[in-house]
Structure formats: C-alpha cells, structure tokens
Design a protein around this motif. Structure first.
Motif, PDB file in Angstrom:
ATOM      1  N   ARG A   5      -2.730   2.654   2.429  1.00 44.58           N
ATOM      2  CA  ARG A   5      -1.961   3.664   3.155  1.00 44.58           C
ATOM      3  C   ARG A   5      -1.632   3.174   4.568  1.00 44.58           C
ATOM      4  O   ARG A   5      -2.519   2.689   5.289  1.00 44.58           O
ATOM      5  CB  ARG A   5      -2.722   4.988   3.214  1.00 44.58           C
ATOM      6  N   PHE A   6      -0.369   3.289   4.924  1.00 44.96           N
ATOM      7  CA  PHE A   6       0.100   2.931   6.258  1.00 44.96           C
ATOM      8  C   PHE A   6       0.503   4.190   7.009  1.00 44.96           C
ATOM      9  O   PHE A   6       1.067   5.121   6.431  1.00 44.96           O
ATOM     10  CB  PHE A   6       1.313   1.995   6.173  1.00 44.96           C
ATOM     11  N   THR A   7       0.213   4.206   8.309  1.00 47.41           N
ATOM     12  CA  THR A   7       0.656   5.260   9.204  1.00 47.41           C
ATOM     13  C   THR A   7       1.710   4.679  10.135  1.00 47.41           C
ATOM     14  O   THR A   7       1.508   3.591  10.693  1.00 47.41           O
ATOM     15  CB  THR A   7      -0.524   5.805  10.023  1.00 47.41           C
ATOM     16  N   PRO A   8       2.850   5.359  10.296  1.00 46.11           N
ATOM     17  CA  PRO A   8       3.938   4.808  11.111  1.00 46.11           C
ATOM     18  C   PRO A   8       3.459   4.335  12.484  1.00 46.11           C
ATOM     19  O   PRO A   8       2.713   5.038  13.178  1.00 46.11           O
ATOM     20  CB  PRO A   8       4.925   5.968  11.236  1.00 46.11           C
ATOM     21  N   GLY A   9       3.894   3.118  12.845  1.00 48.69           N
ATOM     22  CA  GLY A   9       3.623   2.575  14.159  1.00 48.69           C
ATOM     23  C   GLY A   9       2.271   1.918  14.344  1.00 48.69           C
ATOM     24  O   GLY A   9       2.055   1.214  15.342  1.00 48.69           O
ATOM     25  N   ARG A  10       1.356   2.109  13.400  1.00 49.32           N
ATOM     26  CA  ARG A  10       0.028   1.509  13.556  1.00 49.32           C
ATOM     27  C   ARG A  10       0.071   0.036  13.176  1.00 49.32           C
ATOM     28  O   ARG A  10       0.879  -0.395  12.354  1.00 49.32           O
ATOM     29  CB  ARG A  10      -1.020   2.243  12.717  1.00 49.32           C
ATOM     30  N   ARG A  11      -0.845  -0.731  13.771  1.00 47.53           N
ATOM     31  CA  ARG A  11      -0.914  -2.166  13.535  1.00 47.53           C
ATOM     32  C   ARG A  11      -2.116  -2.469  12.637  1.00 47.53           C
ATOM     33  O   ARG A  11      -3.244  -2.059  12.931  1.00 47.53           O
ATOM     34  CB  ARG A  11      -1.044  -2.917  14.859  1.00 47.53           C
ATOM     35  N   TYR A  12      -1.844  -3.198  11.552  1.00 45.71           N
ATOM     36  CA  TYR A  12      -2.864  -3.476  10.557  1.00 45.71           C
ATOM     37  C   TYR A  12      -3.173  -4.972  10.530  1.00 45.71           C
ATOM     38  O   TYR A  12      -2.260  -5.794  10.429  1.00 45.71           O
ATOM     39  CB  TYR A  12      -2.411  -3.014   9.176  1.00 45.71           C
ATOM     40  N   ARG A  13      -4.457  -5.289  10.630  1.00 51.79           N
ATOM     41  CA  ARG A  13      -4.874  -6.673  10.425  1.00 51.79           C
ATOM     42  C   ARG A  13      -5.211  -6.839   8.946  1.00 51.79           C
ATOM     43  O   ARG A  13      -6.194  -6.297   8.451  1.00 51.79           O
ATOM     44  CB  ARG A  13      -6.092  -7.029  11.272  1.00 51.79           C
ATOM     45  N   LEU A  14      -4.383  -7.576   8.245  1.00 46.56           N
ATOM     46  CA  LEU A  14      -4.576  -7.831   6.823  1.00 46.56           C
ATOM     47  C   LEU A  14      -5.279  -9.173   6.667  1.00 46.56           C
ATOM     48  O   LEU A  14      -4.727 -10.226   7.001  1.00 46.56           O
ATOM     49  CB  LEU A  14      -3.228  -7.832   6.101  1.00 46.56           C
ATOM     50  N   ARG A  15      -6.519  -9.129   6.201  1.00 49.68           N
ATOM     51  CA  ARG A  15      -7.295 -10.347   5.951  1.00 49.68           C
ATOM     52  C   ARG A  15      -7.113 -10.723   4.483  1.00 49.68           C
ATOM     53  O   ARG A  15      -7.563  -9.997   3.592  1.00 49.68           O
ATOM     54  CB  ARG A  15      -8.780 -10.128   6.243  1.00 49.68           C
ATOM     55  N   LEU A  35       9.241   5.101  10.333  1.00 49.94           N
ATOM     56  CA  LEU A  35       9.690   6.252   9.541  1.00 49.94           C
ATOM     57  C   LEU A  35       8.882   6.384   8.256  1.00 49.94           C
ATOM     58  O   LEU A  35       8.322   5.414   7.757  1.00 49.94           O
ATOM     59  CB  LEU A  35      11.183   6.101   9.211  1.00 49.94           C
ATOM     60  N   LEU A  36       8.855   7.606   7.726  1.00 45.18           N
ATOM     61  CA  LEU A  36       8.176   7.896   6.461  1.00 45.18           C
ATOM     62  C   LEU A  36       9.144   7.924   5.279  1.00 45.18           C
ATOM     63  O   LEU A  36       8.825   8.444   4.221  1.00 45.18           O
ATOM     64  CB  LEU A  36       7.462   9.258   6.552  1.00 45.18           C
ATOM     65  N   GLU A  37      10.328   7.330   5.458  1.00 44.49           N
ATOM     66  CA  GLU A  37      11.389   7.461   4.454  1.00 44.49           C
ATOM     67  C   GLU A  37      11.052   6.753   3.148  1.00 44.49           C
ATOM     68  O   GLU A  37      11.371   7.238   2.059  1.00 44.49           O
ATOM     69  CB  GLU A  37      12.691   6.900   5.025  1.00 44.49           C
ATOM     70  N   HIS A  56       2.222  -9.295  -9.410  1.00 45.32           N
ATOM     71  CA  HIS A  56       1.532  -8.018  -9.221  1.00 45.32           C
ATOM     72  C   HIS A  56       2.010  -7.393  -7.915  1.00 45.32           C
ATOM     73  O   HIS A  56       2.480  -8.107  -7.011  1.00 45.32           O
ATOM     74  CB  HIS A  56       0.021  -8.213  -9.194  1.00 45.32           C
ATOM     75  N   GLN A  57       1.867  -6.081  -7.830  1.00 45.77           N
ATOM     76  CA  GLN A  57       2.283  -5.368  -6.629  1.00 45.77           C
ATOM     77  C   GLN A  57       1.198  -4.396  -6.193  1.00 45.77           C
ATOM     78  O   GLN A  57       0.642  -3.663  -7.015  1.00 45.77           O
ATOM     79  CB  GLN A  57       3.591  -4.606  -6.863  1.00 45.77           C
ATOM     80  N   VAL A  58       0.903  -4.435  -4.897  1.00 42.84           N
ATOM     81  CA  VAL A  58      -0.023  -3.482  -4.298  1.00 42.84           C
ATOM     82  C   VAL A  58       0.811  -2.419  -3.586  1.00 42.84           C
ATOM     83  O   VAL A  58       1.590  -2.753  -2.681  1.00 42.84           O
ATOM     84  CB  VAL A  58      -0.961  -4.170  -3.291  1.00 42.84           C
ATOM     85  N   PRO A  59       0.696  -1.133  -3.977  1.00 42.12           N
ATOM     86  CA  PRO A  59       1.505  -0.093  -3.313  1.00 42.12           C
ATOM     87  C   PRO A  59       1.112   0.088  -1.847  1.00 42.12           C
ATOM     88  O   PRO A  59      -0.067   0.206  -1.520  1.00 42.12           O
ATOM     89  CB  PRO A  59       1.183   1.170  -4.126  1.00 42.12           C
ATOM     90  N   ILE A  60       2.105   0.082  -0.980  1.00 41.56           N
ATOM     91  CA  ILE A  60       1.914   0.403   0.432  1.00 41.56           C
ATOM     92  C   ILE A  60       2.539   1.783   0.636  1.00 41.56           C
ATOM     93  O   ILE A  60       3.763   1.943   0.580  1.00 41.56           O
ATOM     94  CB  ILE A  60       2.578  -0.631   1.356  1.00 41.56           C
ATOM     95  N   VAL A  61       1.701   2.783   0.837  1.00 41.82           N
ATOM     96  CA  VAL A  61       2.149   4.174   0.809  1.00 41.82           C
ATOM     97  C   VAL A  61       2.225   4.739   2.227  1.00 41.82           C
ATOM     98  O   VAL A  61       1.220   4.754   2.962  1.00 41.82           O
ATOM     99  CB  VAL A  61       1.213   5.034  -0.059  1.00 41.82           C
ATOM    100  N   TYR A  62       3.420   5.192   2.593  1.00 41.34           N
ATOM    101  CA  TYR A  62       3.624   5.929   3.844  1.00 41.34           C
ATOM    102  C   TYR A  62       3.599   7.437   3.580  1.00 41.34           C
ATOM    103  O   TYR A  62       3.101   8.217   4.381  1.00 41.34           O
ATOM    104  CB  TYR A  62       4.979   5.551   4.454  1.00 41.34           C
ATOM    105  N   ARG A  63       4.209   7.835   2.453  1.00 42.04           N
ATOM    106  CA  ARG A  63       4.264   9.257   2.071  1.00 42.04           C
ATOM    107  C   ARG A  63       4.168   9.311   0.560  1.00 42.04           C
ATOM    108  O   ARG A  63       4.836   8.567  -0.157  1.00 42.04           O
ATOM    109  CB  ARG A  63       5.582   9.871   2.558  1.00 42.04           C
TER     110      ARG A  63
END
Length: 322
Positions: free
Chosen positions: A139-149, A203-205, A230-237
């Motif tokens: 899950r992603f929140t708009p504008g937040r920065r994620y460190r993906l290891r 945006l949450l579009e 394979h695909q990992v879902p990245i969900v905003y909404r």
C-alpha cells in the motif's frame, strides 16, 4: 546470531555480504571455516556490525540446504540518522527460486547423467516467502517516500524489477551506500541487493503493478517457464483501476548499473599501485557435458577431502605450500 539445529543433518549459516574482519571462523562455509552444527545442537555466530549497515541475507552454506529454503533476509538498521530522513517507510522485497524437489536429488542425477539434452529444473518464484501468484498488495500513500529493499535470495535464476509510473532513486548496492542515482529498473543476479527510494504519486486515481521478471540466460526460453512474469499490486485506493503502460523492450529501460554508482563515503581509490594482478575466469564443458570453470589455465576441481578436515588432520603439513 544463534542457530538451533532441529534438522536431521548438520547446518551452517552464512551472512551474505557482511565483512568478516578477524572473524572468518564465523563465515559459515561448511567444511571450509566450520564443520557444521550437529543435529540437536546450537551455535552462536558473533559478527561485528558496528560499521556495517544495510540490506543482507542469511543462508545455509551446507549442501543444498540454502536453495531448499534455509535462507532469510537480514536488515541492519542505519546508525546514521541523516539516512532516515530520506524516506518515510521501509519495504522489503525478498525474491527466491523454489525448486520442485529437493536439490540434493538433482545433484545426484547430475553425477550420472549428461547435461546435454537433460530437461532443466524450472523452479517456482517466492516473494517474501509467499507464492508469487497470490501476493498481498503493497500500500502506498500519496507523497510518501518508500525505501524498497530488494534482495535476490536466488541460487540460479535472475530477477528484473520495475515499477512503471515511478522513478527509482538507488541509494544502496550490496550493503554499500551510494549517492542517489535514478533508474527505471533493477537487474539482480543471485545474492545481489539494492535499496531504492520511490516517491509515491500525489493522486489516488490509479493503482500500479510492480513487475518482477524471473529469467535465466543459460536456459533456453520455454513458454510460461522462462522467462516468467509476476506482478506485485501497488495499491493507492482499493477501488482504483490499475494503470497500464505500453510494452517496451529491455534495451529501452534505464537499468541500474553499479559500475557508474558513486559511493556515498567517497573513499579514495588505492592508487597508484605497484603491480596489477589479472586472473581470467572462463567456463568449460567437462565430461558428460557437465559445466565447470577455470582460473587462468587451471580447471577447478573440488577437492575430495574438505579443506577443514585436511587442516585438522595433517598437522604442520597443512602449512606447507608443497
């Protein structure tokens, strides 16, 4: 790191990527630096991490236990507080190949069969220890920065990782921090690790898909087996559609290239040097079509007696070059 062996055979653990300064006996290489932890016993590895942080992994270094699943991610948190200001959340993506049968069975077959015409073993894919076909979303929140290891805990296959619609800022390769460098994707061989910072969309579009390609250049392409996608879902909404992007060829992607990354500590190169030593490594095909390698003009052959047993049983002769 305390290992308690509940298996019916010895175990040794190797902390992949960590420097063993004056502690090679804790490196975990079975019958090279240790004899292995007997069944029903335990052993504690003591590794100095005062000046080491970042993304690593631990795996068995005894027989085929590592590729059969005795492996896990290892994250050493940063002591430099300034690094923590560069991202808001930490996300782990551990990628694994998972065989259809115990790999010691495959090794026994390789001893008696020719590799020429032999059907390859096509493992499945695990992501964070779960079947890559039934993954939970990130899950992603708009504008937040994620460190993906991202850790390739694979033993044979490679992985490519991309998140279309987002830019990766690479800040770490194999436990070494670098100046941020932009990339569209990661290409990881067995054992490699990267940390990237991804800034979420504002945006949450749309939701997005993190694409993971499982492939090998030394095995012929087979539909549905190699490469595999394979695909990992990245969900905003939850109810947002997944944004689609045009297909592009690999040569159009800006893949990370650590040869052009700049270490963050700006350590000075150890030059000039008095002598350059060059050793060429090349692949060979041995009897029965079994692959091997050569260092210069000398083919590598596993020694019949493990080095540690030789050192322990030959006394002063173990110290003689002859």
């Amino acid at each position: 790191l305390t290992a308690i062996n509940h298996l019916d055979k010895p175990v040794s653990l190797h902390a992949h990527g960590l420097f063993q300064r004056n502690s090679a006996y804790y490196d975990g290489a079975g019958f090279t630096t240790e004899c292995g932890i007997p069944p029903g016993s335990q052993f504690t590895y003591i590794i100095e991490t005062r000046d080491q942080s970042g993304t690593y992994w631990v795996h068995s270094h005894y027989g085929t236990e590592g590729i059969d699943g005795l492996r896990t991610a290892l994250v050493i948190l940063d002591q430099d507080a300034s690094l923590l200001d560069e991202y808001d959340e930490d996300v782990l993506l551990a990628l694994e190949d998972w065989g259809q049968e115990p790999n010691d069975n495959l090794l026994e077959r390789l001893k008696t069969l020719s590799l020429v015409g032999m059907p390859p073993n096509h493992p499945s894919v695990l992501i964070n220890g779960i079947n890559a076909n039934i993954l939970q979303p990130i899950r992603f929140t708009p504008g937040r920065r994620y460190r993906l290891r991202v850790i390739s805990m694979s033993f044979t296959y490679w992985f490519k990782v991309r998140l279309p619609g987002h830019t990766m800022q690479v800040i770490e390769a194999d436990g070494i921090y670098s100046q941020p460098s932009a990339a569209d994707g990661l290409d990881l061989g067995p054992g490699q690790r990267y940390s990237v910072i991804i800034t979420a969309q504002e945006l949450l579009e749309f939701n997005y898909a993190l694409n993971v390609t499982f492939y090998s250049n030394f095995i012929a392409r087979m539909q549905g087996l190699t490469p595999r996608y394979h695909q990992v879902p990245i969900v905003y909404r939850d109810d947002a559609p997944i944004k689609t992007f045009p297909m592009i060829e690999d040569h159009e992607v800006k893949w990370v290239d650590e040869l052009f990354m700049e270490p963050r500590d700006k350590q000075i190169l150890l030059e000039p040097v008095d002598q350059h030593i060059v050793r060429n490594v090349k692949a060979l095909t041995r009897e029965l079509g079994i692959p091997s390698y050569a260092f210069g003009d000398y083919a590598y052959d596993p020694v019949p007696v493990p080095p540690l047993l030789t050192a322990l049983t030959t006394g002063n002769m173990a110290l003689s070059p002859s």
